[in-house]
Motif scaffolding. Sequence first.
Motif, PDB file in Angstrom:
ATOM      1  N   SER A  74       0.817  -1.331  -0.102  1.00 29.56           N
ATOM      2  CA  SER A  74       0.007  -0.054   0.182  1.00 29.56           C
ATOM      3  C   SER A  74       0.686   1.294  -0.110  1.00 29.56           C
ATOM      4  CB  SER A  74      -0.822   0.119   1.311  1.00 29.56           C
ATOM      5  OG  SER A  74      -0.165  -0.323   2.259  1.00 29.56           O
ATOM      6  N   PRO A  75       0.259   2.251  -0.289  1.00 27.03           N
ATOM      7  CA  PRO A  75       1.230   3.626  -0.253  1.00 27.03           C
ATOM      8  C   PRO A  75       1.916   3.800   1.090  1.00 27.03           C
ATOM      9  CG  PRO A  75      -1.057   4.072  -1.200  1.00 27.03           C
ATOM     10  CD  PRO A  75      -1.080   2.573  -0.716  1.00 27.03           C
ATOM     11  N   ALA A  76       3.025   4.613   1.077  1.00 30.05           N
ATOM     12  CA  ALA A  76       3.678   4.782   2.312  1.00 30.05           C
ATOM     13  C   ALA A  76       2.954   5.493   3.324  1.00 30.05           C
ATOM     14  CB  ALA A  76       4.792   5.637   2.045  1.00 30.05           C
ATOM     15  N   PRO A  77       2.917   4.833   4.688  1.00 31.38           N
ATOM     16  CA  PRO A  77       2.017   5.571   5.669  1.00 31.38           C
ATOM     17  C   PRO A  77       2.423   7.141   5.603  1.00 31.38           C
ATOM     18  CG  PRO A  77       3.692   4.544   6.643  1.00 31.38           C
ATOM     19  CD  PRO A  77       3.843   4.049   4.998  1.00 31.38           C
ATOM     20  N   GLY A  78       1.504   7.920   5.964  1.00 33.15           N
ATOM     21  CA  GLY A  78       1.519   9.314   6.017  1.00 33.15           C
ATOM     22  C   GLY A  78       1.637  10.093   4.764  1.00 33.15           C
ATOM     23  N   SER A  79       1.560   9.250   3.537  1.00 35.58           N
ATOM     24  CA  SER A  79       1.778  10.126   2.243  1.00 35.58           C
ATOM     25  C   SER A  79       0.437  10.477   1.812  1.00 35.58           C
ATOM     26  CB  SER A  79       2.503   9.060   1.304  1.00 35.58           C
ATOM     27  OG  SER A  79       1.654   7.927   1.138  1.00 35.58           O
ATOM     28  N   GLY A  80      -0.688  10.263   2.742  1.00 31.86           N
ATOM     29  CA  GLY A  80      -1.935  10.752   2.205  1.00 31.86           C
ATOM     30  C   GLY A  80      -2.577  11.999   2.778  1.00 31.86           C
ATOM     31  N   HIS A  81      -1.464  12.839   3.165  1.00 30.17           N
ATOM     32  CA  HIS A  81      -2.141  14.287   3.866  1.00 30.17           C
ATOM     33  C   HIS A  81      -2.431  15.087   2.511  1.00 30.17           C
ATOM     34  CE1 HIS A  81      -1.749  12.722   7.905  1.00 30.17           C
ATOM     35  NE2 HIS A  81      -0.431  12.560   7.594  1.00 30.17           N
ATOM     36  N   PRO A  82      -3.645  15.575   2.287  1.00 34.00           N
ATOM     37  CA  PRO A  82      -3.794  16.423   1.290  1.00 34.00           C
ATOM     38  C   PRO A  82      -2.866  17.958   1.557  1.00 34.00           C
ATOM     39  CG  PRO A  82      -5.814  16.252   2.406  1.00 34.00           C
ATOM     40  CD  PRO A  82      -4.866  15.389   3.068  1.00 34.00           C
ATOM     41  N   ASP A  83      -2.101  18.487   0.845  1.00 32.17           N
ATOM     42  CA  ASP A  83      -1.158  19.676   1.320  1.00 32.17           C
ATOM     43  C   ASP A  83      -1.913  20.709   0.253  1.00 32.17           C
ATOM     44  OD1 ASP A  83       1.814  17.868   1.797  1.00 32.17           O
ATOM     45  OD2 ASP A  83       0.307  18.652   3.096  1.00 32.17           O
ATOM     46  N   GLY A  84      -2.680  20.465  -0.469  1.00 29.48           N
ATOM     47  CA  GLY A  84      -3.139  21.723  -1.322  1.00 29.48           C
ATOM     48  C   GLY A  84      -3.917  21.015  -2.339  1.00 29.48           C
ATOM     49  N   PRO A  85      -4.349  21.933  -3.465  1.00 29.09           N
ATOM     50  CA  PRO A  85      -5.208  21.610  -4.475  1.00 29.09           C
ATOM     51  C   PRO A  85      -4.644  20.545  -5.222  1.00 29.09           C
ATOM     52  CG  PRO A  85      -4.353  23.816  -4.919  1.00 29.09           C
ATOM     53  CD  PRO A  85      -4.036  23.531  -3.365  1.00 29.09           C
ATOM     54  N   GLY A  86      -5.582  19.608  -5.736  1.00 27.53           N
ATOM     55  CA  GLY A  86      -5.044  18.630  -6.683  1.00 27.53           C
ATOM     56  C   GLY A  86      -4.237  17.549  -5.849  1.00 27.53           C
ATOM     57  N   THR A  87      -4.062  17.458  -4.831  1.00 29.46           N
ATOM     58  CA  THR A  87      -3.109  16.356  -4.090  1.00 29.46           C
ATOM     59  C   THR A  87      -4.130  15.109  -4.002  1.00 29.46           C
ATOM     60  OG1 THR A  87      -2.063  18.011  -2.877  1.00 29.46           O
ATOM     61  CG2 THR A  87      -1.698  15.802  -2.196  1.00 29.46           C
ATOM     62  N   HIS A  88      -5.351  15.322  -3.571  1.00 22.46           N
ATOM     63  CA  HIS A  88      -6.122  14.158  -3.502  1.00 22.46           C
ATOM     64  C   HIS A  88      -6.440  13.543  -4.717  1.00 22.46           C
ATOM     65  CE1 HIS A  88      -9.477  11.775  -1.682  1.00 22.46           C
ATOM     66  NE2 HIS A  88      -9.960  11.800  -2.524  1.00 22.46           N
ATOM     67  N   LEU A  89      -6.479  14.079  -5.783  1.00 22.59           N
ATOM     68  CA  LEU A  89      -6.464  13.265  -7.222  1.00 22.59           C
ATOM     69  C   LEU A  89      -5.166  12.678  -7.570  1.00 22.59           C
ATOM     70  CD1 LEU A  89      -8.448  13.556  -9.323  1.00 22.59           C
ATOM     71  CD2 LEU A  89      -7.221  15.156 -10.712  1.00 22.59           C
ATOM     72  N   GLU A  90      -4.060  13.281  -7.265  1.00 23.01           N
ATOM     73  CA  GLU A  90      -2.757  12.779  -7.473  1.00 23.01           C
ATOM     74  C   GLU A  90      -2.673  11.747  -6.541  1.00 23.01           C
ATOM     75  OE1 GLU A  90       1.446  13.322  -5.498  1.00 23.01           O
ATOM     76  OE2 GLU A  90       0.904  15.297  -6.781  1.00 23.01           O
ATOM     77  N   MET A  91      -3.016  11.567  -5.382  1.00 27.50           N
ATOM     78  CA  MET A  91      -2.800  10.374  -4.625  1.00 27.50           C
ATOM     79  C   MET A  91      -3.915   9.306  -5.118  1.00 27.50           C
ATOM     80  SD  MET A  91      -0.946  10.245  -2.172  1.00 27.50           S
ATOM     81  CE  MET A  91      -1.455   8.651  -1.878  1.00 27.50           C
ATOM     82  N   ASN A  92      -4.749   9.743  -5.811  1.00 26.40           N
ATOM     83  CA  ASN A  92      -5.690   8.460  -6.328  1.00 26.40           C
ATOM     84  C   ASN A  92      -4.900   7.880  -7.438  1.00 26.40           C
ATOM     85  OD1 ASN A  92      -8.028   8.382  -4.704  1.00 26.40           O
ATOM     86  ND2 ASN A  92      -9.274   9.983  -5.710  1.00 26.40           N
ATOM     87  N   SER A  93      -4.552   8.741  -8.249  1.00 25.71           N
ATOM     88  CA  SER A  93      -3.648   7.981  -9.225  1.00 25.71           C
ATOM     89  C   SER A  93      -2.580   7.336  -8.856  1.00 25.71           C
ATOM     90  CB  SER A  93      -3.221   9.046 -10.632  1.00 25.71           C
ATOM     91  OG  SER A  93      -2.322  10.089  -9.848  1.00 25.71           O
ATOM     92  N   LEU A  94      -1.846   7.671  -7.756  1.00 18.69           N
ATOM     93  CA  LEU A  94      -0.800   6.667  -7.007  1.00 18.69           C
ATOM     94  C   LEU A  94      -1.092   5.639  -6.550  1.00 18.69           C
ATOM     95  CD1 LEU A  94       2.245   6.373  -6.549  1.00 18.69           C
ATOM     96  CD2 LEU A  94       2.008   7.824  -4.450  1.00 18.69           C
ATOM     97  N   ASP A  95      -2.557   5.870  -5.832  1.00 19.94           N
ATOM     98  CA  ASP A  95      -3.008   4.771  -5.411  1.00 19.94           C
ATOM     99  C   ASP A  95      -3.336   3.537  -6.276  1.00 19.94           C
ATOM    100  OD1 ASP A  95      -3.008   5.469  -2.677  1.00 19.94           O
ATOM    101  OD2 ASP A  95      -5.200   6.202  -2.488  1.00 19.94           O
TER     102      ASP A  95
END
Length: 591
Positions: A74-95
């Motif tokens: 799974s993705p690295a722990p702690g790497s899912g904190h949204p830091d700004g606009p677009g981060t959520h989407l990016e995490m999704n594609s990395l997920d």
Amino acid sequence: SGSGVGGGSATSGPGTGSLPRWQLALAVGAPLLLGAGALYLWSRQRRRRETGARGDSGGLKRNSERKTPEGRASPAPGSGHPDGPGTHLEMNSLDRAQAAKNKGNKYFKAGKYEQAIQCYTEAISLCPTEKNVDLSTFYQNRAAAFEQLQKWKEVAQDCTKAVELNPKYVKALFRRAKAHEKLDNKKECLEDVTAVCILEGFQNQQSMLLADKVLKLLGKEKAKEKYKNREPLMPSPQFIKSYFSSFTDDIISQPMLKGEKSDEDKDKEGEALEVKENSGYLKAKQYMEEENYDKIISECSKEIDAQGKYMAEALLLRATFYLLIGNANAAKPDLDKVISLQEANVKLRANALIKRGSMYMQQQQPLLSTQDFNMAADIDPQNADVYHHRGQLKILLDQVEEAVADFDECIRLRPESALAQAQKCFALYRQAYTGNNSSQIQAAMKGFEEVIKKFPRCAEGYALYAQALTDQQQFGKADEMYDKCINLEPDNATTYVHKGLLQLQWKQDLDKGLELISKAIEIDNKCDFAYETMGTIEVQRGNMEKAIDMFNKAINLAKSEMEMAHLYSLCDAAHAQTEVAKKYGLKPPTL
């Protein structure tokens, strides 16, 4: 080289097993252990310091090959904190990329490599381009699947992508090295595996073995080409005299007899003079006494062409000089002819068999070599030279008990042979050292003491004893032995090289070591061992260009294809390090 058996690969430490010799050598100063990769010796005292091995590029503890792909489930722990606009989407594609990779890993473990490749390809296309480490892992995993399908080109391409994204990625570098090996890209393979060795701090046997293998192959290939087209080169007078002194039952190297010499003052006989003038062989002998070695082959050829009285002797002397200048192809037919001359003096035939046997050994044909020595013992059983030289062959073949028996026979036939006694001690010492038997080691050391007491004028006795003392870390005493050697034979360059190496091992005194080795070159500027050692030291100091220059000098002086191959391996290793240093900014620690 006047350094006898002890000067070559005849000694190797205890418990060496099947590891390449260079891996076991000390940082410097173990000339007897230096094999093809002598240049990978940096690591000894400074295990992993400055090696840059870190994070996922480790793999240091593993000696067995890892077949499974890598990457977290799974993705690295702690790497899912949204830091700004677009981060959520990016995490999704990395997920989603991670999920595709995890699916690929399951297929991989089940041996379904085609499906695994599809999943890894999907992970690559989903992964955000700035996520270098994740992306490099996906490429590396896909390369692992291609490897299982033996698609080496694709393996190399994917590993290259992984390394571009993560330059010190050991696993990708090593996988690419293995792919290059399969694709027969030896130079690229060597570069990758050298980087791996440095990054891993020389802890992983697998990568070291691959380095050794590819260095040996490269060395062999280059030596074959170079040796074919090399210019014949006469060794130094000191080397030639030392070579002839290893034979005592040898007609051609004995001084000329009274009847053969033309005595200027009272040469009224005329006949002797006539023979002298007409005999190319006797002229060659005269040149030999004058150390005018360059004229010997042509004078012998005159005797042979005229089918003169000394034809067999001329064939043997010519063959011997062909061997000395490194032209084994020309020597062999002459030796064959002497051996087949049933009516020739048996001493000549036995001497020819010893020389052909030694030639076969240099060409790595131990069976043919053993046959020649056995035949020599059959036709001339009272010839001490046969047992002396066969004993040296047995040491090289690691048949120590048989070597001791041969030296014993040589001593029985010639009790005053100091050389055979010294070499017998050396053989017994090796046997004890290899078997790690301390009481036998002590007995062998005592044997050396007796030999040097009984034969205080035999330089070789001191030299071999010094090598055993060095092994036993008795450096001060070894140094004294080399000094005694130098007093007896001030023009033996090899001794200065050994003494120089001892300074490095004993006191890490590079300046003193280099000074002694420079002295060796001053005495004999054709001493390949000196240039080779100097090159090895320059590698230790990080002066790669100087090292390569030294190895090239040694290559031009090498006396056999085998020695040449070993030197090319050293040269290639130094060159690979230079390239790796440039490419990855890696430097091994220096002395």
